[in-house]
Scaffold this motif. Sequence first.
Motif, PDB file in Angstrom:
ATOM      1  N   ARG A 222       0.827  -1.210   0.000  1.00 57.59           N
ATOM      2  CA  ARG A 222       0.000   0.000   0.000  1.00 57.59           C
ATOM      3  C   ARG A 222       0.857   1.253   0.000  1.00 57.59           C
ATOM      4  O   ARG A 222       0.563   2.229  -0.693  1.00 57.59           O
ATOM      5  CB  ARG A 222      -0.925  -0.004   1.221  1.00 57.59           C
ATOM      6  CG  ARG A 222      -1.966  -1.126   1.216  1.00 57.59           C
ATOM      7  CD  ARG A 222      -2.620  -1.286   2.564  1.00 57.59           C
ATOM      8  NE  ARG A 222      -1.640  -1.636   3.610  1.00 57.59           N
ATOM      9  CZ  ARG A 222      -1.952  -1.976   4.846  1.00 57.59           C
ATOM     10  NH1 ARG A 222      -3.219  -2.011   5.230  1.00 57.59           N
ATOM     11  NH2 ARG A 222      -1.019  -2.283   5.722  1.00 57.59           N
ATOM     12  N   THR A 223       1.929   1.242   0.764  1.00 57.72           N
ATOM     13  CA  THR A 223       2.745   2.450   0.922  1.00 57.72           C
ATOM     14  C   THR A 223       4.079   2.383   0.173  1.00 57.72           C
ATOM     15  O   THR A 223       4.683   3.415  -0.105  1.00 57.72           O
ATOM     16  CB  THR A 223       3.044   2.678   2.410  1.00 57.72           C
ATOM     17  OG1 THR A 223       3.847   1.588   2.902  1.00 57.72           O
ATOM     18  CG2 THR A 223       1.744   2.756   3.211  1.00 57.72           C
ATOM     19  N   GLY A 224       4.559   1.166  -0.111  1.00 51.40           N
ATOM     20  CA  GLY A 224       5.873   1.017  -0.720  1.00 51.40           C
ATOM     21  C   GLY A 224       6.997   0.899   0.291  1.00 51.40           C
ATOM     22  O   GLY A 224       8.163   0.728  -0.097  1.00 51.40           O
ATOM     23  N   ASP A 225       6.680   0.986   1.579  1.00 44.35           N
ATOM     24  CA  ASP A 225       7.711   0.797   2.604  1.00 44.35           C
ATOM     25  C   ASP A 225       8.224  -0.640   2.562  1.00 44.35           C
ATOM     26  O   ASP A 225       7.443  -1.577   2.367  1.00 44.35           O
ATOM     27  CB  ASP A 225       7.147   1.098   3.991  1.00 44.35           C
ATOM     28  CG  ASP A 225       6.797   2.564   4.167  1.00 44.35           C
ATOM     29  OD1 ASP A 225       7.458   3.408   3.530  1.00 44.35           O
ATOM     30  OD2 ASP A 225       5.846   2.861   4.927  1.00 44.35           O
ATOM     31  N   PHE A 226       9.523  -0.830   2.757  1.00 43.32           N
ATOM     32  CA  PHE A 226      10.067  -2.189   2.752  1.00 43.32           C
ATOM     33  C   PHE A 226      11.151  -2.325   3.815  1.00 43.32           C
ATOM     34  O   PHE A 226      11.710  -1.348   4.318  1.00 43.32           O
ATOM     35  CB  PHE A 226      10.619  -2.556   1.370  1.00 43.32           C
ATOM     36  CG  PHE A 226      11.843  -1.774   0.957  1.00 43.32           C
ATOM     37  CD1 PHE A 226      13.121  -2.150   1.363  1.00 43.32           C
ATOM     38  CD2 PHE A 226      11.727  -0.658   0.125  1.00 43.32           C
ATOM     39  CE1 PHE A 226      14.241  -1.441   0.977  1.00 43.32           C
ATOM     40  CE2 PHE A 226      12.845   0.066  -0.265  1.00 43.32           C
ATOM     41  CZ  PHE A 226      14.115  -0.327   0.165  1.00 43.32           C
ATOM     42  N   TRP A 227      11.430  -3.601   4.140  1.00 49.92           N
ATOM     43  CA  TRP A 227      12.460  -3.946   5.117  1.00 49.92           C
ATOM     44  C   TRP A 227      13.290  -5.083   4.536  1.00 49.92           C
ATOM     45  O   TRP A 227      12.748  -6.066   4.022  1.00 49.92           O
ATOM     46  CB  TRP A 227      11.830  -4.386   6.440  1.00 49.92           C
ATOM     47  CG  TRP A 227      11.021  -3.314   7.096  1.00 49.92           C
ATOM     48  CD1 TRP A 227      11.419  -2.479   8.096  1.00 49.92           C
ATOM     49  CD2 TRP A 227       9.662  -2.947   6.792  1.00 49.92           C
ATOM     50  NE1 TRP A 227      10.412  -1.617   8.427  1.00 49.92           N
ATOM     51  CE2 TRP A 227       9.306  -1.879   7.651  1.00 49.92           C
ATOM     52  CE3 TRP A 227       8.705  -3.421   5.887  1.00 49.92           C
ATOM     53  CZ2 TRP A 227       8.062  -1.286   7.625  1.00 49.92           C
ATOM     54  CZ3 TRP A 227       7.463  -2.829   5.850  1.00 49.92           C
ATOM     55  CH2 TRP A 227       7.147  -1.778   6.711  1.00 49.92           C
ATOM     56  N   VAL A 228      14.594  -4.944   4.602  1.00 47.70           N
ATOM     57  CA  VAL A 228      15.512  -5.948   4.056  1.00 47.70           C
ATOM     58  C   VAL A 228      16.415  -6.449   5.169  1.00 47.70           C
ATOM     59  O   VAL A 228      16.963  -5.652   5.944  1.00 47.70           O
ATOM     60  CB  VAL A 228      16.385  -5.353   2.925  1.00 47.70           C
ATOM     61  CG1 VAL A 228      17.312  -6.423   2.358  1.00 47.70           C
ATOM     62  CG2 VAL A 228      15.526  -4.774   1.829  1.00 47.70           C
ATOM     63  N   SER A 229      16.575  -7.756   5.265  1.00 52.29           N
ATOM     64  CA  SER A 229      17.542  -8.349   6.181  1.00 52.29           C
ATOM     65  C   SER A 229      18.230  -9.502   5.467  1.00 52.29           C
ATOM     66  O   SER A 229      17.667 -10.091   4.547  1.00 52.29           O
ATOM     67  CB  SER A 229      16.867  -8.838   7.474  1.00 52.29           C
ATOM     68  OG  SER A 229      15.797  -9.719   7.161  1.00 52.29           O
ATOM     69  N   SER A 230      19.443  -9.800   5.876  1.00 55.54           N
ATOM     70  CA  SER A 230      20.200 -10.823   5.160  1.00 55.54           C
ATOM     71  C   SER A 230      21.046 -11.640   6.119  1.00 55.54           C
ATOM     72  O   SER A 230      21.349 -11.209   7.231  1.00 55.54           O
ATOM     73  CB  SER A 230      21.094 -10.194   4.089  1.00 55.54           C
ATOM     74  OG  SER A 230      22.103  -9.403   4.693  1.00 55.54           O
ATOM     75  N   ALA A 231      21.436 -12.823   5.647  1.00 58.83           N
ATOM     76  CA  ALA A 231      22.319 -13.717   6.406  1.00 58.83           C
ATOM     77  C   ALA A 231      23.407 -14.202   5.456  1.00 58.83           C
ATOM     78  O   ALA A 231      23.181 -15.106   4.652  1.00 58.83           O
ATOM     79  CB  ALA A 231      21.531 -14.895   6.970  1.00 58.83           C
ATOM     80  N   GLY A 232      24.564 -13.549   5.526  1.00 60.81           N
ATOM     81  CA  GLY A 232      25.692 -13.934   4.690  1.00 60.81           C
ATOM     82  C   GLY A 232      25.483 -13.698   3.213  1.00 60.81           C
ATOM     83  O   GLY A 232      26.187 -14.297   2.392  1.00 60.81           O
ATOM     84  N   HIS A 233      24.538 -12.851   2.845  1.00 59.81           N
ATOM     85  CA  HIS A 233      24.146 -12.677   1.446  1.00 59.81           C
ATOM     86  C   HIS A 233      24.583 -11.311   0.929  1.00 59.81           C
ATOM     87  O   HIS A 233      24.641 -10.346   1.699  1.00 59.81           O
ATOM     88  CB  HIS A 233      22.621 -12.812   1.325  1.00 59.81           C
ATOM     89  CG  HIS A 233      22.145 -13.196  -0.031  1.00 59.81           C
ATOM     90  ND1 HIS A 233      22.026 -14.503  -0.431  1.00 59.81           N
ATOM     91  CD2 HIS A 233      21.763 -12.448  -1.083  1.00 59.81           C
ATOM     92  CE1 HIS A 233      21.577 -14.547  -1.668  1.00 59.81           C
ATOM     93  NE2 HIS A 233      21.417 -13.303  -2.098  1.00 59.81           N
ATOM     94  N   PRO A 234      24.874 -11.194  -0.386  1.00 60.73           N
ATOM     95  CA  PRO A 234      25.224  -9.882  -0.946  1.00 60.73           C
ATOM     96  C   PRO A 234      24.076  -8.887  -0.788  1.00 60.73           C
ATOM     97  O   PRO A 234      22.905  -9.272  -0.789  1.00 60.73           O
ATOM     98  CB  PRO A 234      25.474 -10.187  -2.431  1.00 60.73           C
ATOM     99  CG  PRO A 234      25.771 -11.641  -2.493  1.00 60.73           C
ATOM    100  CD  PRO A 234      24.975 -12.270  -1.394  1.00 60.73           C
TER     101      PRO A 234
END
Length: 363
Positions: A247-259
């Motif tokens: 709806r808003t375009g807000d996002f969250w990114v998390s990673s584990a050993g990834h580029p």
Amino acid sequence: MGVTGWAPERGLFTRATQAMRRWSGRSQATLVAAFVLAAGVLTLGVLREPEWVPPSALLLLVVVAVFLLRLRPLVILGAVVLACAWGLWWSGAPTVIPGVLVVVTVAVVASVAFARERERLGLQGAPGDLMLVDLRDRLAAHGRVPPLPAGWWVDSEIRSAHADGFSGDFMVAGTRPDDDALEIVLVDVSGKGLDAGVRSLQLSGAFGGLLGAMPRDEFLRAANRYLLAQAWDEGFATAIHVAIDLRTGDFWVSSAGHPPAVQLHAGSGRLELIDTVGSPALGVVADVRCHSRAGRMERGDVLLLYTDGLVEARGGDLDQGIDRLMGVADRVLAPGRGSAAAVLAGVRAGDDDDRAVVLVHRD
């Protein structure tokens, strides 16, 4: 294009696989008897009609048998074929020369070794090939993106090392109907080929179940616990997890050993490297702490996810690989309609590793 539409095809294919297994199991004795008889007929033909029946016909018999016989019947047939070939040589058949004997012997040994490896993997005879196709189709189904609201679309391209049928890279996607959110996980499993494909299938099913069932901040920790519980010899994987509020375009990114992910800002044309605070790869330590990085996708923006096969080169620098990828993304995605396949082709990464590209577009 969800998994539901694929289920009837999978059921039909599964029934066909089971029927082939039952037929193959009951007919092994009949098949090996037919092959032994054929070997005898070919041997007789080499002796009496050498111009029409070459000794290499025995090789054709072995090649066909590899696809139909299990290990023990194939060993029996291989022994018969070797006995026929060497018997022809001892009897003085004019078309049987030492080179032919060497080729036939090597072919029989290689065929038995191949069948032994397939049996170790539980792939016996013709039904094993159907199992491999079923495995590949199941893995592809787990990566299908559910229908999205207007203005959002996802494009992905996954290619295996050396054009193998199975990849250690896979994607899982799901939506949360209650809060109109999309979640995507891109995973790079250790290893290549069929072994990596089997692990990818198991992980993709489990990760698909965790998506939507776990709070976004807990997903990678839960995935790590699941991977550790498998106790695999090559039990690690890198992953990047993205949650987007549609709806808003807000996002969250998390990673584990990834580029890190890359965001194209359509308004300025700027590419931003979303470098999350990294944690070890999944399956390495008992507890991982993955801190997410927040952002916002405006109209025209693109979010780029990828695996290390796209940016790593033997003897090369990872940062240089990421810079090269961003240069390609700037050329391909700036017009606003670039595809994942175009990004992958532009990077020109070697095919000695699995490669995956996922693009999330907001129109």
